[in-house]
Design a protein around this motif. Structure first.
Motif, PDB file in Angstrom:
ATOM      1  N   THR A 118       0.838  -1.206   0.000  1.00 41.77           N
ATOM      2  CA  THR A 118       0.000   0.000   0.000  1.00 41.77           C
ATOM      3  C   THR A 118       0.868   1.249   0.000  1.00 41.77           C
ATOM      4  OG1 THR A 118      -1.634  -1.240   1.267  1.00 41.77           O
ATOM      5  CG2 THR A 118      -1.922   1.139   1.162  1.00 41.77           C
ATOM      6  N   PHE A 119       1.942   1.219   0.785  1.00 48.86           N
ATOM      7  CA  PHE A 119       2.858   2.362   0.830  1.00 48.86           C
ATOM      8  C   PHE A 119       3.425   2.664  -0.563  1.00 48.86           C
ATOM      9  CE2 PHE A 119       7.290   3.732   0.962  1.00 48.86           C
ATOM     10  CZ  PHE A 119       7.159   4.949   1.607  1.00 48.86           C
ATOM     11  N   THR A 120       3.878   1.617  -1.237  1.00 48.81           N
ATOM     12  CA  THR A 120       4.473   1.802  -2.564  1.00 48.81           C
ATOM     13  C   THR A 120       3.441   2.368  -3.535  1.00 48.81           C
ATOM     14  OG1 THR A 120       5.743  -0.174  -2.052  1.00 48.81           O
ATOM     15  CG2 THR A 120       5.881   0.629  -4.293  1.00 48.81           C
ATOM     16  N   GLU A 121       2.238   1.796  -3.500  1.00 52.89           N
ATOM     17  CA  GLU A 121       1.164   2.268  -4.378  1.00 52.89           C
ATOM     18  C   GLU A 121       0.816   3.731  -4.079  1.00 52.89           C
ATOM     19  OE1 GLU A 121      -0.446   0.427  -6.677  1.00 52.89           O
ATOM     20  OE2 GLU A 121      -1.854   2.020  -7.202  1.00 52.89           O
ATOM     21  N   ASN A 122       0.744   4.070  -2.790  1.00 55.72           N
ATOM     22  CA  ASN A 122       0.413   5.447  -2.409  1.00 55.72           C
ATOM     23  C   ASN A 122       1.469   6.441  -2.891  1.00 55.72           C
ATOM     24  OD1 ASN A 122      -1.908   4.698  -1.185  1.00 55.72           O
ATOM     25  ND2 ASN A 122      -1.252   5.076   0.905  1.00 55.72           N
ATOM     26  N   GLU A 179       0.268  12.384   4.534  1.00 60.99           N
ATOM     27  CA  GLU A 179       0.226  12.128   5.980  1.00 60.99           C
ATOM     28  C   GLU A 179      -0.063  10.651   6.265  1.00 60.99           C
ATOM     29  OE1 GLU A 179      -2.672  14.025   8.948  1.00 60.99           O
ATOM     30  OE2 GLU A 179      -1.733  15.692   7.882  1.00 60.99           O
ATOM     31  N   LEU A 180      -1.047  10.123   5.524  1.00 62.16           N
ATOM     32  CA  LEU A 180      -1.400   8.711   5.686  1.00 62.16           C
ATOM     33  C   LEU A 180      -0.186   7.834   5.418  1.00 62.16           C
ATOM     34  CD1 LEU A 180      -3.365   6.292   5.921  1.00 62.16           C
ATOM     35  CD2 LEU A 180      -3.942   6.633   3.531  1.00 62.16           C
ATOM     36  N   ASN A 181       0.554   8.164   4.361  1.00 62.82           N
ATOM     37  CA  ASN A 181       1.700   7.334   4.020  1.00 62.82           C
ATOM     38  C   ASN A 181       2.794   7.415   5.085  1.00 62.82           C
ATOM     39  OD1 ASN A 181       1.640   5.500   2.011  1.00 62.82           O
ATOM     40  ND2 ASN A 181       3.060   6.575   0.661  1.00 62.82           N
ATOM     41  N   ASP A 182       2.905   8.570   5.730  1.00 66.48           N
ATOM     42  CA  ASP A 182       3.853   8.678   6.845  1.00 66.48           C
ATOM     43  C   ASP A 182       3.442   7.734   7.972  1.00 66.48           C
ATOM     44  OD1 ASP A 182       5.294  10.519   5.461  1.00 66.48           O
ATOM     45  OD2 ASP A 182       4.445  12.266   6.462  1.00 66.48           O
ATOM     46  N   LEU A 192      -4.664   1.622  10.774  1.00 65.99           N
ATOM     47  CA  LEU A 192      -4.205   1.935   9.417  1.00 65.99           C
ATOM     48  C   LEU A 192      -5.271   1.645   8.381  1.00 65.99           C
ATOM     49  CD1 LEU A 192      -0.557   0.886   8.623  1.00 65.99           C
ATOM     50  CD2 LEU A 192      -1.498   3.127   9.087  1.00 65.99           C
ATOM     51  N   LEU A 193      -5.868   0.452   8.507  1.00 63.56           N
ATOM     52  CA  LEU A 193      -6.903   0.067   7.542  1.00 63.56           C
ATOM     53  C   LEU A 193      -8.020   1.103   7.525  1.00 63.56           C
ATOM     54  CD1 LEU A 193      -7.041  -3.765   8.221  1.00 63.56           C
ATOM     55  CD2 LEU A 193      -6.700  -2.716   5.993  1.00 63.56           C
ATOM     56  N   GLU A 251     -10.893   5.597   5.051  1.00 65.62           N
ATOM     57  CA  GLU A 251     -11.422   6.958   5.163  1.00 65.62           C
ATOM     58  C   GLU A 251     -10.839   7.864   4.086  1.00 65.62           C
ATOM     59  OE1 GLU A 251     -12.439   7.032   9.938  1.00 65.62           O
ATOM     60  OE2 GLU A 251     -10.602   7.952   9.182  1.00 65.62           O
ATOM     61  N   GLU A 252      -9.552   7.649   3.810  1.00 62.09           N
ATOM     62  CA  GLU A 252      -8.910   8.422   2.745  1.00 62.09           C
ATOM     63  C   GLU A 252      -9.623   8.167   1.418  1.00 62.09           C
ATOM     64  OE1 GLU A 252      -6.528  10.470   3.463  1.00 62.09           O
ATOM     65  OE2 GLU A 252      -6.321  11.126   1.398  1.00 62.09           O
ATOM     66  N   GLU A 253      -9.916   6.915   1.185  1.00 62.96           N
ATOM     67  CA  GLU A 253     -10.608   6.553  -0.057  1.00 62.96           C
ATOM     68  C   GLU A 253     -11.979   7.235  -0.114  1.00 62.96           C
ATOM     69  OE1 GLU A 253     -10.727   2.290  -0.868  1.00 62.96           O
ATOM     70  OE2 GLU A 253     -12.578   2.661  -1.973  1.00 62.96           O
ATOM     71  N   LEU A 254     -12.696   7.234   1.013  1.00 63.83           N
ATOM     72  CA  LEU A 254     -14.027   7.854   1.032  1.00 63.83           C
ATOM     73  C   LEU A 254     -13.927   9.353   0.776  1.00 63.83           C
ATOM     74  CD1 LEU A 254     -15.648   5.903   3.998  1.00 63.83           C
ATOM     75  CD2 LEU A 254     -16.211   5.731   1.573  1.00 63.83           C
ATOM     76  N   ARG A 255     -12.864   9.968   1.320  1.00 65.23           N
ATOM     77  CA  ARG A 255     -12.696  11.401   1.086  1.00 65.23           C
ATOM     78  C   ARG A 255     -12.396  11.689  -0.380  1.00 65.23           C
ATOM     79  NH1 ARG A 255     -10.182  12.339   6.416  1.00 65.23           N
ATOM     80  NH2 ARG A 255      -8.365  11.474   5.425  1.00 65.23           N
TER      81      ARG A 255
END
Lengths: 283, 283
Positions: free
Chosen positions: A49-53, A145-148, B132-133, B138-142
């Motif tokens: 997920t990190f890589t994709e983000n 931020e999420l990726n951090d 994290l999940l 939530e990021e996706e929903l935003r």
């Protein structure tokens, strides 16, 4: 009579097949949940997920830059984060940004960017359009931020799961090796030469199939110690690291002893010895 | 003496070049800001961002599903939004979700999904992993919410900029035609046959170069009226639409009259006439 026997027989067979099926299914369920209850799997998912983000953040910023460059074509920041921060804070009125405000975003480039904003040939977006641009920029910042956060999780997870491996190398490279191998156990069962080439599968295949040069490292190339080394030393350094990593992986997977400090010392010695040999060979 | 004359001459030339350059630059600046001050450009950017975001939402959901399926492999929802909503609300304790709670997310499938959750072979993620999940969901929903906002902007913008075109066809298709053409003016200068094939450039190129079948429509295929028609009628319907769109584009770009109602009537007539012809031809 015979008929009855056959019937009974076939019946008992189908019964036992059913039982067998139920047992096997139950086993499979247990195996799957066991495999999933380990740390390996969430870590591998987190790393993917990190890589994709990372890719996604760049894509988002590309679109944002394409759009906002209508209004400020001269703005070049070099980092998605600073670009998005500028748009979200000053995008509606770029000339209002003085050098002091901008220092927070651009450090030593603040003065230059304030001047460029002053002289920009672009206008400012109208209100509704800017509302969108701001939303997009903020979304990008949240993704960063999420990726951090994901990265913190990966750091903690790899250090817990692979104390010896992360004792020798950077945790991001450790996470990548884990992802390529599938689990710490699988990594521990690999010979050093395989670990050295994890992540170089394509190049290895090309070598085997078309006779191109064999790869010298895969994911390990991301180690500072290898990336910053002279081109002719890299293969040797990668080999030394791979040897120690194979030992570390076995400790992480099986004995659970902490031997990273000793391994680090050995690593240093091996590298300096190797360097001498290398130099001798060149003479 | 001669020397001085030459000097003066060359000086006056370089002066006039400088002036010319300044004037041209000034002109270019004005042209660029004029082009950018129109609605066309932001709309095209918004549409590009919308399309990119759609792809991104799917990618994000793919990763989320890959990860969370460790814990709930039986969950299939068919929509990124409902999947992410489930993870963000019930992902830490899926068995706590009763059918009534789930109705909000899954409508008539709520009962089925509650039952599947009850019998799932997966466990639940541990706290840190779930944090994290949840953040990813939530990021996706935003991002989905952001894209809805962008869509509202596109709807308002296209209806304002192209009242006649959006009076005939769906605003998303109108935005795509605008994107392909570059501006309303450019769209208005295109013959109907070009409008019919906008967005089918690849297929057209293939046809011209390799002699494959010529395309019958590009972006217009996304119109319900064409997508839902019989295969053999689609080309004809696309041609009728393209003809009316060419007239609508001219009105939007130049005369600024609202003629969409009349065009819609003509469209209906032309389609029914065409249908008759089509049927006759078949006889």
């Amino acid at each position: 009579m015979l008929f009855v026997v056959i019937l009974t027989y076939s019946d008992s067979v189908s019964e036992s097949i059913k039982e067998k099926r139920a047992r096997l299914l139950e086993n499979a369920k247990i195996n799957v949940s066991e495999a999933y209850s380990k740390m390996d799997h969430p870590l591998i998912q987190a790393f993917a997920t990190f890589t994709e983000n990372e890719r996604m953040i760049n894509q988002m910023n590309e679109k944002l830059e394409e759009w906002y460059s209508m209004y400020f074509p001269e703005l070049k920041t070099g980092s998605p984060k600073s670009y998005a921060t500028f748009v979200s804070e000053f995008g509606n009125d770029k000339r209002s940004a003085n050098a002091k405000d901008l220092e927070r975003i651009f450090d030593e480039h603040a003065k230059h960017i304030a001047k460029v904003a002053e002289e920009s040939m672009g206008g400012d977006p109208e209100e509704k359009e800017y509302a969108l641009l701001k939303s997009i920029a903020e979304e990008e910042l949240r993704l960063i931020e999420l990726n951090d956060k994901i990265l913190v999780y990966i750091k903690e997870g790899t250090e817990r799961l692979m104390p010896n491996i992360t004792g020798i190398i950077d945790y991001k490279v450790a996470a990548e090796l884990l992802s390529k191998a599938g689990s710490v156990e699988k990594l521990a069962l690999m010979p050093a030469s395989t670990i050295q080439l994890l992540g170089a599968e394509k190049a290895l295949f090309k070598h085997l199939k078309f006779g191109s040069k064999p790869p010298k490292y895969g994911a390990l190339f991301k180690l500072q110690e290898i990336a910053n080394a002279n081109r002719e030393d890299r293969g040797r350094i990668a080999r030394v690291y791979a040897t120690k990593l194979a030992i570390a992986a076995r400790a992480d997977a099986f004995s659970k002893n902490y031997i990273a400090d000793r391994l680090n010392e050995d690593l240093k010695k091996a590298l300096s010895r190797d360097r001498k040999h290398g130099n001798q060979n060149k003479k």
